[in-house]
Motif scaffolding. Structure first.
Motif, short mmCIF file in Angstrom:
data_model
loop_
_atom_site.label_atom_id
_atom_site.label_comp_id
_atom_site.label_asym_id
_atom_site.label_seq_id
_atom_site.Cartn_x
_atom_site.Cartn_y
_atom_site.Cartn_z
N THR A 110 0.89 -1.25 0.10
CA THR A 110 -0.13 0.00 -0.04
C THR A 110 1.02 1.12 0.09
N THR A 111 1.66 1.49 0.85
CA THR A 111 2.73 2.40 0.98
C THR A 111 3.59 2.63 -0.50
N HIS A 112 4.30 1.47 -0.68
CA HIS A 112 5.33 1.58 -1.83
C HIS A 112 4.83 1.71 -3.18
N TRP A 113 3.45 1.23 -3.53
CA TRP A 113 3.23 1.43 -4.69
C TRP A 113 1.76 2.41 -4.60
N ARG A 114 1.57 3.15 -3.72
CA ARG A 114 0.28 3.82 -3.37
C ARG A 114 -0.89 3.30 -3.72
N ARG A 115 -1.22 2.13 -3.42
CA ARG A 115 -2.18 1.25 -3.72
C ARG A 115 -3.47 1.37 -2.76
N SER A 116 -4.55 0.83 -3.14
CA SER A 116 -5.72 0.91 -2.25
C SER A 116 -5.39 -0.08 -0.75
N GLN A 117 -5.74 0.53 0.20
CA GLN A 117 -5.84 -0.20 1.60
C GLN A 117 -6.61 -1.55 1.44
N GLY A 118 -7.59 -1.51 0.63
CA GLY A 118 -8.61 -2.80 0.65
C GLY A 118 -8.00 -3.60 0.06
N ALA A 119 -7.23 -3.50 -1.33
CA ALA A 119 -6.86 -4.39 -2.08
C ALA A 119 -5.33 -4.16 -2.55
N PRO A 120 -4.53 -4.17 -1.77
CA PRO A 120 -3.24 -3.33 -2.56
C PRO A 120 -2.52 -4.60 -3.37
N LEU A 121 -2.64 -5.69 -3.26
CA LEU A 121 -2.16 -6.56 -4.28
C LEU A 121 -2.97 -7.04 -5.30
N GLU A 122 -4.18 -6.43 -5.76
CA GLU A 122 -4.92 -6.97 -6.72
C GLU A 122 -4.30 -6.72 -8.13
#
Length: 74
Positions: free
Chosen positions: A54-66
């Motif tokens: 979530t932090t590194h790729w600024r992804r969604s907290q709910g599904a950061p690995l989607e």
């Protein structure tokens, strides 16, 4: 003119290491086996990985690995 030394390929694993992990494989996922403490750490490990993604790729907290392929070498 000097010649290059021939490349000697050697296996990257030791037979003893393979035998050790094969012996553990049958009980690896047994929640009451010798690996139980490691299994209990999985929720914390996954939370750490999700937070880092979530932090590194600024992804969604709910599904950061989607949509990502993940390899855990832990």
């Amino acid at each position: 003119m000097s010649r290059a030394s021939p490349v000697v390929q050697q296996p990257s694993v030791l037979p003893g290491e393979i035998a050790q992990f094969e012996a553990l494989a049958a009980e690896w996922w047994d929640p009451d086996g010798s690996m139980a403490p490691l299994l209990r750490m999985n929720p914390a490990r996954l939370a750490f990985i999700k937070d880092a993604a979530t932090t590194h790729w600024r992804r969604s907290q709910g599904a950061p690995l989607e949509g990502m392929d993940v390899l855990d070498l832990g």
